[in-house]
Design a protein around this motif. Structure first.
Motif: not given
Length: 869
Positions: A589-605
């Motif tokens: 659950i922790l790493f899935r939340f991190l991956a989802a947060g990165v995709y929402m945070y980085l503009p090019h993703l």
């Protein structure tokens, strides 16, 4: 004069006041025979003496030697139930001259005079009429008024005159019932033999007369059984007290009485099962047919339906309460073995001297032909049932509870729920149920049908408090097998149907599941004066059937295989790997939340594929929270709904991968990068993709929910729909990825033909590894492998290992989709920028913010021109 002409007035004279006048006449005859010798008796007195007054009937009590050998209290207690002789010996002192108005003395004196005047034929007619009237008289006069619902307490048991008075009435009722049954059987046999061997009578007339005679005999017997069973059960407590409980301390007597009443209720339930079956046999008598026996030695034969008295042989011939519960309840009640031994002996008395006597005589003098139930052996049939209920059955056999203990209400409710659930599973008759999720694997267990029947009908199991009627069981089983779509023909309700059908399946259609028989049994002779003597030990005869005995080796091997294959993993999982499992779930659950947060945070993703992949991640997070946190840790919703949610979210995740793989194919097909789309156009395309995905997903889920919630018969079809949907979705991913690979190879070959070479390779070994793992993840092959493991039986621990391994999907997704050469440096620079805003990352070396803005504007203006070109 016709014999009946002289016998009828004397019959009316002797039949008054029950059997007291007859007893007086028999006592007078015994005195005359003893004083003056047998030759002093007239023809009528001799017939009366030999056929009624001194008619020999031997009573033998058989059972396990452990129950009957001294110091057992069962034998002396049961010996008190043997009927007294029809005369008093030694005779009482001569009564005073009859007083005016002494009706009984007057009838006795006139009966003696009338009996001496009868001839042989008249005397035989008189004795037969007396024997045929005893049962009806007993039904009216043998009842112990007010004792049918007797509740014993300390005061009643400790007060001798109260206890003795009640006990004497109960003993008299049981003895009179036994005597009435004996005489009714003799009456029936004599009349049946004359009827079936009359020449010159039409077969239809014989059939009608014999059916009426049989019905009358069994109807009287059923009333006597019902009456006697009540008082035989009531005798348990006072007999036990006099033979074992009179030394119990006053302080412990309350608990002793409570335990004995529970033992009494267990016996009463067994006796009422016989009574219920006898009434069911009466309902079937009109369907019995009598026809000529052309091949046999008898003149006529009776053709029996399936639901006939012959099914009563499947009732257990001897209770095994002492063997099953004696040692188990010793801590609860030190006298438990003696209590249960008395119950076993009383049951044997009831079955042997009442039921077996009546049924054996009713059909002994004619041949019978039975209807065969055309159903093959079911020893190898299998079906899928609820795993939790199977675990309950296994636990009840492995760790039985003493029936004298108070079960908590939750345990009783759980047993009832499991009876309903197992019956629903049996009605589905599915030999295989596709597993679409790990929760579905834990929900269903593949079990042998006969093993399920044995585990449900066993003495220790969930059916021990359900009344047992063999005729109803066979009726329900026939309904179950012959009318699969019309369960309205069942005689049992939904709560008891699994118990009823299981008993019939086990006894009649499971050849490999017959129980072992005890090695020997003892025989004890009982006398009318209450004495007894051990006769001998005897081996079980071939054909004796012990329904509740020890299981066979085949039964135990089936049960062990079930435990090892399907049920043991639950204890294994909880006891050994619970902490590890929780840790893996938390990391996932922790790493899935991190991956989802990165995709929402980085503009090019935040491009079109990124949004689709973000939906995939969110779906995975919801699935884990629903199946691993909410259900596994909170217990809600119910397991069937949890399986449906888990399967539906697995399908939705695969559909998001469909959209992602299609975008990969479209980008390569149209030679367009994901970032080429403007934000507005990307949002529009994403909305269309999400709409298509949700529509297809909703259609499949709606069909599955409609099938599963409408009727439990369609659970199999519901799972098939979800499994097919997941399989088609993964097949689409493989096709898209295959097309991408094909186009790459074709373009590479085209470049080689054009002699266009480059020193740059496709990528490093690390890039190849990353691309390979991403391809496997995006294809959904892991989902197919996981579901494939779930279909296997006998590898429960390996399935659990696979389940734990899938919890590492979160870290894997983070590493292979975030930790690459493009995203990770950018993420690192953005994170470092939080601490040092003046730092300039790669690609951001322009002199001022104005120049950076100008460069971005030029890039945005050049995109439409390139696209149109």
């Amino acid at each position: 004069m016709h014999p009946a002409g002289a016998a009828l007035p004397l019959l009316a004279l002797l039949a008054a006041n029950g059997t007291r006048v007859l007893r007086c006449v028999c006592t007078h005859t015994a005195v005359l025979k003893a004083v003056d010798g047998p030759f002093a008796l007239s023809a009528g007195e001799h017939v009366m003496w030999s056929k009624y007054c001194n008619a020999p009937r031997r009573y033998y009590l058989h059972g396990s030697c452990e129950t009957l050998d001294p110091p057992s209290v069962a034998v002396p207690a049961v010996a008190r139930l043997v009927p007294h002789r029809n005369y008093e010996w030694p005779p009482p002192p001569p009564p005073p001259p009859p007083q005016p108005g002494s009706e009984e003395g007057w009838r006795c004196a006139n009966g003696v005079v009338g009996l001496r005047s009868l001839g042989i034929d008249e005397a035989y007619q008189l004795v037969e009429d007396i024997q045929c009237r005893v049962a009806a008289d007993c039904i009216d006069s043998c009842s112990a008024r007010g004792l049918a619902d007797m509740e014993w307490n300390v005061e009643t048991l400790k007060t001798d005159h109260l206890r003795n008075t009640i006990l004497a009435q109960l003993l008299h009722a049981v003895r009179s019932t036994t005597k009435a049954i004996d005489e009714r059987v003799i009456c029936y046999v004599g009349r049946a033999l004359r009827l079936l061997h009359v020449n010159g009578t039409a077969l239809e007339d014989i059939m009608a007369a014999h059916r009426e005679l049989l019905s009358s005999n069994l109807r009287d017997a059923a009333q006597l059984f019902s009456l006697g069973a009540t008082y035989l059960s009531q005798l348990v407590v006072p007999l036990a007290f006099e033979h074992m409980g009179n030394h119990t301390t006053h302080q412990r007597l309350d608990g002793w009485i409570k335990d004995m009443e529970r033992v009494r209720d267990m016996l009463d339930r067994k006796l009422k099962d016989w009574v219920h079956d006898m009434h069911s046999v009466l309902e079937q008598i009109p369907t019995y047919k009598i026809e000529e026996d052309k091949n046999g030695t008898e003149e006529y034969l009776i053709r029996l339906p399936l639901l006939s008295h012959r099914l009563l042989i499947y009732h257990v011939p001897q209770l095994s309460f002492r063997e099953d519960f004696g040692a188990l309840c010793k801590e609860q009640q030190p006298q438990a073995s003696q209590m249960f031994g008395l119950t076993d002996a009383l049951y044997t008395f009831f079955r042997t001297f009442w039921f077996q006597h009546v049924l054996g005589a009713s059909f002994h003098y004619v041949n019978t032909v039975e209807e065969e139930w055309q159903l093959e052996d079911r020893s190898n049939a299998t079906l899928y049932v609820d795993t939790g209920c199977m675990q309950l059955l296994a636990n009840a056999l492995d760790h039985p509870t003493c029936p004298l203990e108070d079960l908590p209400p939750e345990a009783t409710e759980q047993r009832e729920r499991c009876r309903v659930q197992l019956w629903n599973d049996m009605v589905q008759r599915s030999p295989y149920l596709p597993v679409t999720s790990y929760l579905a694997y834990t929900q269903r267990a593949k079990v042998n049908l006969c093993l399920l029947a044995w585990m449900a009908a066993n003495s220790f199991s969930i059916c021990q408090d359900v009344p047992f009627s063999m005729l109803r069981s066979v009726h329900d089983a026939r309904c179950y097998f012959d009318s699969p779509d019309h369960q309205s023909c069942l005689g049992s309700n939904a709560t008891d149907a699994i118990c009823s059908v299981s008993r019939a399946i086990l006894f009649m259609k499971c050849r490999d599941f017959f129980s072992l028989k005890p090695a020997e049994k003892c025989l004890v002779g009982l006398h009318a004066d209450g004495s007894y003597v051990k006769m001998f030990n005897q081996m079980w005869r071939e054909g004796d059937f012990e329904a509740d005995g020890k299981p066979t080796e085949i039964t135990l091997s089936y049960k062990d295989s079930l435990n090892n294959a399907t049920l043991k993993y639950k204890d294994f999982k909880i006891d050994s790997l619970k902490l590890l499992e929780i840790s893996f779930i938390a990391v996932n659950i922790l790493f899935r939340f991190l991956a989802a947060g990165v995709y929402m945070y980085l503009p090019h993703l935040r491009n079109l594929p990124g949004k689709i992949f973000l939906c995939f991640q969110i779906t995975g997070i919801i699935q884990i929270l629903c199946s691993e946190v909410v259900y596994r840790m909170a217990g809600v919703p119910d397991v069937s709904t949890a399986v449906l949610i888990d399967s539906a979210l697995t399908l939705l995740g695969c559909i998001w991968l469909n959209s992602f793989c299609y975008q990969m194919y479209a980008c390569i097909r149209h030679l367009r990068l994901p970032n080429d789309l403007r934000p507005a156009e990307a949002r529009k395309v994403f909305c269309c993709q999400a709409l298509y995905a949700l529509i297809s997903w909703s259609v499949v889920c709606a069909a599955s929910i409609a099938l599963e919630k409408t009727s439990k018969y369609y659970l199999f079809h519901s799972r098939i729909i979800l499994l097919v949907g997941i399989s088609l979705s993964i097949a689409f991913n493989l096709i898209c990825l295959g097309l991408v690979g094909y186009m790459y190879l074709r373009n590479r070959n085209s470049m080689r033909q054009l002699k266009i070479y480059s020193k740059n390779k496709f990528g490093s070994k690390k890039d190849v590894l990353f691309m390979s793992v991403k391809t496997v993840i995006l294809s959904g092959i892991g989902v197919i492998i996981r579901i494939g493991f779930h279909q296997a039986q006998g590898i429960a621990q390996f399935v659990y290992y696979v389940h734990i391994a899938t919890m590492m999907q979160g870290p894997v997704l983070f590493v292979f989709f975030i930790c690459n050469g493009t995203t990770l440096p950018l993420l690192r620079d953005r994170v470092l920028g939080w601490f040092n805003p003046d730092a300039v990352g790669p690609g951001r070396e322009l002199c001022s913010a104005a120049e950076r803005n100008l460069a971005r504007m030029r890039k945005e203006l050049s995109l439409p021109a390139e696209s149109s070109f």
